[in-house]
Design an enzyme around this catalytic site. Structure first.
Site, PDB file in Angstrom:
ATOM      1  N   ASP A 139      18.147  29.328  -5.201  1.00 20.94           N
ATOM      2  CA  ASP A 139      18.907  30.264  -4.602  1.00 20.94           C
ATOM      3  C   ASP A 139      18.283  32.057  -4.430  1.00 20.94           C
ATOM      4  O   ASP A 139      16.799  31.456  -4.453  1.00 20.94           O
ATOM      5  CB  ASP A 139      20.242  30.918  -5.872  1.00 20.94           C
ATOM      6  CG  ASP A 139      19.551  30.879  -7.358  1.00 20.94           C
ATOM      7  OD1 ASP A 139      18.211  30.980  -7.461  1.00 20.94           O
ATOM      8  OD2 ASP A 139      19.682  30.891  -8.157  1.00 20.94           O
ATOM      9  N   HIS A 145      26.114  30.673 -15.486  1.00 25.68           N
ATOM     10  CA  HIS A 145      25.697  29.926 -13.928  1.00 25.68           C
ATOM     11  C   HIS A 145      24.270  29.106 -14.296  1.00 25.68           C
ATOM     12  O   HIS A 145      23.348  29.653 -14.829  1.00 25.68           O
ATOM     13  CB  HIS A 145      25.191  31.068 -13.227  1.00 25.68           C
ATOM     14  CG  HIS A 145      24.290  32.217 -13.156  1.00 25.68           C
ATOM     15  ND1 HIS A 145      24.503  33.937 -12.690  1.00 25.68           N
ATOM     16  CD2 HIS A 145      23.313  31.767 -13.912  1.00 25.68           C
ATOM     17  CE1 HIS A 145      23.657  33.883 -12.576  1.00 25.68           C
ATOM     18  NE2 HIS A 145      22.476  33.239 -13.505  1.00 25.68           N
TER      19      HIS A 145
HETATM   20  C1  GLP Z   1      18.981  33.795 -12.506  1.00 29.33           C
HETATM   21  C2  GLP Z   1      19.093  32.509 -11.561  1.00 29.33           C
HETATM   22  C3  GLP Z   1      18.717  31.397 -12.386  1.00 29.33           C
HETATM   23  C4  GLP Z   1      17.814  31.647 -13.148  1.00 29.33           C
HETATM   24  C5  GLP Z   1      18.950  32.515 -14.771  1.00 29.33           C
HETATM   25  C6  GLP Z   1      18.478  32.434 -15.678  1.00 29.33           C
HETATM   26  O1  GLP Z   1      20.019  34.776 -12.107  1.00 29.33           O
HETATM   27  N1  GLP Z   1      19.881  32.781 -10.188  1.00 29.33           N
HETATM   28  O2  GLP Z   1      18.666  30.628 -10.692  1.00 29.33           O
HETATM   29  O3  GLP Z   1      17.784  29.891 -13.954  1.00 29.33           O
HETATM   30  O4  GLP Z   1      19.188  33.603 -13.716  1.00 29.33           O
HETATM   31  O5  GLP Z   1      17.821  33.374 -16.091  1.00 29.33           O
HETATM   32  P1  GLP Z   1      16.521  34.120 -16.708  1.00 29.33           P
HETATM   33  O6  GLP Z   1      15.528  33.188 -16.580  1.00 29.33           O
HETATM   34  O7  GLP Z   1      15.417  35.163 -16.689  1.00 29.33           O
HETATM   35  O8  GLP Z   1      17.345  34.176 -17.607  1.00 29.33           O
END
Ligand code: GLP
Length: 243
Positions: free
Chosen positions: A67, A131
């Protein structure tokens, strides 16, 4: 889904790095799906460290990131392009011509993945609302690469990385169907803040919990730390011990 729990955060990161390294050792021309977020910072650091020690080349791999924020320059330090350069690409011998980020039209990006024979190995992190990529709750399980509106919870979750600046309202993400076509997936989840959503995503398969689709994937593993596993453990979830 095979679930492996790690008592040590260091071991979780090290085994997550090892999973990708094994893929590249087995096939130096692997097609890799890459994720961003805080979860992957120590994993990429470990990957770089090991790849240097073991002299593993990434020059022949192709990468597709999950993304990217919309309306942000690639050179902006808040972009996922910038993150990938800083955490991984600039530190090893990745070929910049073989690294792709989702772009519009989404069909073209989907075709690019298909033309490379599909993704062999996909890293995934979990958002606090369930998500994966930026497929927010309610995303169709049949969704493909597209422009999406970011949810309020995502804006809150990621706001600190924008240090007070206006948070983007949109992003381009691989779809849930795109992700589920990867031959192998590794979902990495750590921290107490993810315990509830991880539990929810493993209870049923529903578009309200995007990551729940991974339960139907034929070769998806979950690496989880003790804090994120706590609620599942309370409910008697069976698990492999990784350390
Ligand atoms: C983000 C990204 C994802 C990521 C997830 C977890 O917003 N869009 O690809 O894996 O959320 O983020 P984090 O590892 O900072 O908790």
């Amino acid at each position: 889904m095979k679930i492996t729990k790690f008592n040590s955060y260091q071991n979780l990161n090290s085994m997550a790095a090892e999973a990708l390294l094994s893929q590249v050792k087995a096939n130096p021309k692997s097609v890799l799906g890459l994720a961003t977020g805080r979860t992957f910072i120590p994993i990429y650091a470990e990957l770089v460290r090991r790849a240097k020690v073991e002299k593993i080349s990434f020059n022949q791999v192709t990468t597709f990131n999950l993304d990217e924020y919309a309306g942000i320059e690639y050179s902006d330090s808040h972009s996922f392009h910038f993150y990938m350069q800083a955490q991984l690409f600039s530190k090893l011998d990745f070929n910049p011509k073989k690294s792709f980020f989702p772009n519009l039209p989404g069909e073209k990006f989907e075709k690019l993945i298909a033309d490379h024979g599909g993704i062999d190995f996909q890293y995934l992190g979990l958002g606090i609302n369930g998500h994966i990529g930026f497929n927010e709750p309610g995303s169709s399980f049949t969704s493909v690469t597209r422009l999406v509106q970011l949810s309020e919870s995502t804006k809150i979750q990621n706001a600190d990385s924008f240090s007070g600046l206006a948070f983007p309202t949109e992003a381009i993400t691989m779809g849930l169907s795109t992700i589920s076509r990867a031959k192998k997936c590794l979902l990495v989840v750590s921290g107490a803040s993810k315990a509830q959503i991880l539990f929810d995503c493993l209870q049923k398969i529903h578009e309200h919990f995007p990551a729940s689709l991974l339960q139907t994937h034929p070769d998806c593993e979950l690496y989880v730390d003790q804090a994120a596993f706590a609620l599942l453990e309370k409910h008697g979830q069976r698990v492999l011990q990784g350390d």
